[in-house]
Enzyme design. Structure first.
Site, PDB file in Angstrom:
ATOM      1  N   ARG A 112       7.984  26.202  -5.311  1.00  0.00           N
ATOM      2  CA  ARG A 112       6.882  25.264  -5.057  1.00  0.00           C
ATOM      3  C   ARG A 112       6.945  24.046  -5.975  1.00  0.00           C
ATOM      4  NH1 ARG A 112       4.326  30.444  -4.716  1.00  0.00           N
ATOM      5  NH2 ARG A 112       4.117  31.024  -2.525  1.00  0.00           N
ATOM      6  N   VAL A 113       7.859  24.060  -6.947  1.00  0.00           N
ATOM      7  CA  VAL A 113       8.087  22.868  -7.760  1.00  0.00           C
ATOM      8  C   VAL A 113       9.104  21.966  -7.074  1.00  0.00           C
ATOM      9  CG1 VAL A 113       8.951  22.034  -9.974  1.00  0.00           C
ATOM     10  CG2 VAL A 113       7.448  24.025  -9.898  1.00  0.00           C
TER      11      VAL A 113
END
Length: 592
Positions: free
Chosen positions: A448-449
Site C-alpha cells: 500500500r506504499v
C-alpha cells in the site's frame, strides 16, 4: 449514642505465624504500629500453621514480612541494587561487605499468597492495590506479570521456573511494569525475551532499560514512508516495494519460503547501517541455531539481534517475545537509526496468547480466540514507524509472518493482520512446488506504499511488469487446454513464462539496485524473448556480469543517484543485446 460520629476508627493490625511471639516482642510491635498508624491501632494475633519460619504483620493492604522468605527477599533486593561492574573478582568481597553491613528493616510491602500454580500461570489472593501489567516478584525469585484482575484474586503469568512456587508462596508488588535491558552490546547476540544472553558468549552490559509495552508514535511524530528498505529480491523490490517505517506481512502455508524472504532481507542490509532484529516465536531451538549460523556465515550477525522464545518455552515467555524485540528496536529508532524487525511468526504468538488466556479462565470467542487478540497484534505493529526529523528520523520496519492453513487467507488471525499492515506478500504453495521461488503470487500480493518506497531507477525500469505477469497468468489458465494458438498469443505466453523464470532467485543471493534495473530493462524490452526457458537462469547471471563490465559507468550511476535516464537505458540495452548474441552463438556451438 451521642458523640459516636466523632469517635476515631479503630485500625486492626493482624500478626500471624506458626508460633506466637513473646509478650515483649508483641509490646514492641504494638508500639511500632501505634507510632506509625495512630494510637487507635490494636494488635491481633492469628495462628497460621502454613506460615512457617517467622511471622508477618498485616495492616490494611500493607504487609511487613519478617519470615525467612521475607528476610531473604530483602537481602536479595539489596544485592541486586549493588552495582560493582562486571569484574567477577569483586563478587566475593562485595558479598562479604554487604552481609556484614546489612540490617533487616521494617519495610511495608503489599503481597499476595499463591492459591494455584501451573502451566506458567499463578492465581493469587490479596494484592488489593495491584495494577494490570505490574511485575510481581515471588519469594523464589521468579517474576510474573499481572494479566487478570478479579474481585478477590489476581491472575499472573510467570517468566521463569515455577517449581519453586507452591500454594501459600508469597508474591510482592514491585510497582514496575515489564521491561528489557537494551544497548549497543546486544548486536550480534542471541537473547531470551527477558534480555538474558543464551548464546554462551558471556554477559551483556546494557546501557539502558525500556518497557516492553509502550504507546505507538502519534501522527505528528511520524513522517511519510518514502525511503526504500531493499530486500534484494527482484519480485518484491520491483512490484511490492517495502519502505522504511512500513509494516509488510509475509503470509503463506507452511514450508513455502516465508522465513527465507525475511533472511534474505536481513542479509541484504549489510553495509546499509540498518539494525536487524529477528524474533523467533515457538520455533525449534535447532531451527533457530541453524538460522543464526546462516546469518553469521553471511556476515549479518554483526548488525543483528536474535530474540528467541522456542517451542519448549512456556506460553507467557512466547507471548512477551515480540514486545521485547520491539522495545529493543525502539531503543535504536529513538537514537536515529533504521531498524528492520521480523516477527516469525505471529500465528504461534496468537496460539500462545490463546493458551495463556484459557489458562487464566478467559472466555474464548471466534475460532476459540479471546476477543482482544486483534488488539494484541495492533498495539505491537502500530509501533513500527518512521519518526519525524526533529525526533531523530529513525524508523522501525516490521515484517510479521503468518502461517495459513491450505491457503486460507480469510481465517481469523490472517484477516486481523492483513487489516493492520500496509500490504502483504502472499506465497503460494502451487508456485513453490512448481519451482517458482520465491513463490510470490502477483495477484494477491500488494504494497500500500507502492512506488513511494522505490528509487526512480527501479520504478521506471519496472514499467508494466506486474500487469504483464497478471495477463500472463490469466492467459495461461484460458489456453492450457487449447492446442491451436495464434503467433501473437504464443509470443505473449513465451514472454510471460520468461518473466516468471527471471523472477526465480536462489536463496542468500540478494540483488543490488543496478542488477535489478539491468534485468528489468532487458526483460521489458524483450531482449530475452528468444532465450530458451531452461537457459534463462544461466542467461540472467551471465547478463549481469557482462553489463557490469561493459556498462560499468551506467551501473555506478544507478547505484550513486538511483536515477535511470535515456543514456543509461541505452547503455544497458546495447550491452544486453551484445551479450544475447554472444550467448546464443555459444549455445548453438554447444548444441552442434
Amino acid at each position: 449514642m451521642p458523640g459516636n460520629e466523632n469517635r476515631p476508627e479503630v485500625l486492626t493490625a493482624v500478626l500471624s505465624g506458626d508460633k506466637r511471639p513473646t509478650p515483649d516482642q508483641e509490646a514492641r510491635l504494638l508500639k511500632f504500629v501505634q507510632k506509625k498508624y495512630g494510637e487507635n491501632t490494636v494488635l491481633v494475633w492469628e495462628e497460621d500453621p502454613k506460615e512457617k519460619r517467622g511471622f508477618t504483620l498485616k495492616i490494611g493492604a500493607e504487609t511487613y514480612d519478617w519470615s525467612i522468605d521475607g528476610r531473604l527477599g530483602q537481602l536479595r533486593a539489596t544485592l541486586r541494587g549493588e552495582d560493582r561492574g562486571a569484574d567477577t573478582t569483586k563478587i566475593l568481597p562485595m558479598l562479604k561487605e554487604t552481609l556484614s553491613e546489612w540490617k533487616l528493616m521494617a519495610v511495608a510491602q503489599e503481597y499476595g499468597k499463591v492459591k494455584t500454580v501451573g502451566d506458567g500461570i499463578a492465581v493469587l489472593s490479596g494484592l488489593e492495590n495491584v495494577e494490570y501489567g505490574e511485575i510481581l516478584e515471588f519469594s523464589s525469585g521468579v517474576r510474573g506479570l499481572v494479566q487478570d484482575l478479579r474481585e478477590d484474586e489476581v491472575g499472573c503469568i510467570l517468566f521463569g521456573d515455577e517449581s519453586g512456587i507452591h500454594e501459600n508462596s508469597h508474591a510482592y508488588r514491585t510497582g514496575r511494569t515489564a521491561g528489557i535491558p537494551v544497548g549497543e552490546e546486544y548486536l550480534g547476540r542471541v537473547i531470551d525475551p527477558l534480555g538474558a544472553p543464551i548464546d554462551g558468549r558471556g554477559p551483556i552490559n546494557a546501557s539502558s532499560y525500556r518497557m516492553v509495552e509502550a504507546p505507538a508514535p502519534g501522527i505528528i511524530d511520524r513522517q511519510p514512508v518514502d525511503t526504500p528498505m531493499e530486500t534484494g529480491i527482484l519480485a518484491i523490490d520491483t512490484m511490492f516495494p517495502i519502505g522504511r517505517g512500513q509494516r509488510e506481512l509475509i503470509i503463506g502455508d507452511r514450508q513455502t519460503g516465508k522465513t527465507a524472504i525475511a533472511l534474505d532481507t536481513i542479509i541484504n542490509q549489510k553495509g546499509k547501517d540498518v539494525v536487524c532484529i529477528y524474533v523467533a516465536i515457538g520455533q525449534k531451538a535447532s531451527s533457530v541455531a541453524q538460522l543464526v549460523d546462516t546469518l553469521r556465515a553471511h556476515g549479518a550477525m554483526d548488525y543483528t539481534i536474535v530474540v528467541c522464545a522456542t517451542a519448549s518455552d512456556t506460553a507467557p515467555v512466547q507471548y512477551i517475545a515480540p514486545y521485547a524485540g520491539c522495545a529493543m528496536g525502539e531503543y535504536f529508532m529513538r537514537n536515529g537509526k533504521d531498524v528492520l524487525i521480523v516477527y516469525d511468526d505471529l500465528s504461534k504468538h496468537a496460539v500462545a496468547y490463546r493458551t495463556m488466556s484459557l489458562l487464566l479462565g478467559r472466555p474464548p470467542g471466534r475460532e476459540a480466540y479471546p476477543g482482544d487478540v486483534f488488539y494484541l497484534h495492533s498495539r505491537l505493529l502500530e509501533r513500527a514507524a518512521r519518526l519525524a526529523d526533529d525526533l531523530g528520523g529513525g524508523s522501525i520496519t516490521a515484517l510479521p509472518i503468518i502461517e495459513t492453513q491450505a491457503g486460507d487467507v480469510s481465517a481469523y488471525i490472517p484477516t486481523n493482520i492483513i487489516s493492520i499492515t500496509d500490504g502483504q506478500i502472499y506465497l503460494e504453495s502451487n508456485l513453490f512446488f512448481s519451482g517458482q521461488r520465491p513463490a510470490v503470487n502477483v495477484g494477491l500480493s500488494v504494497s500500500r506504499v507502492g512506488g513511494d518506497a522505490q528509487t526512480k531507477a527501479v520504478k521506471k525500469a519496472t514499467g508494466s511488469m506486474k500487469l504483464d505477469l497478471e495477463q500472463y497468468r490469466e492467459m495461461e489458465v484460458f489456453t492450457q487446454f487449447s492446442s491451436d494458438l495464434d503467433d501473437t498469443t504464443k509470443r505473449q505466453l513465451t514472454y510471460g513464462a520468461g518473466l516468471m523464470r527471471l523472477l526465480r532467485q536462489p536463496q542468500y543471493h540478494p540483488l543490488s539496485q543496478h542488477q535489478q534495473v539491468t534485468i528489468l530493462t532487458a526483460a521489458l524490452n524483450r531482449v530475452m524473448q528468444d532465450v530458451p526457458l531452461d537457459s534463462m537462469g544461466e542467461f540472467k547471471d551471465g547478463l549481469i556480469r557482462y553489463v557490469e563490465i561493459h556498462a560499468k559507468e551506467a551501473c555506478d550511476e544507478i547505484e550513486a543517484k538511483g536515477q535511470l535516464n535515456q543514456f543509461i537505458t541505452d547503455a544497458i540495452l546495447k550491452a544486453s543485446r551484445d551479450y544475447l548474441d554472444v550467448f546464443m552463438r555459444e549455445k548453438a556451438r554447444a548444441e552442434a
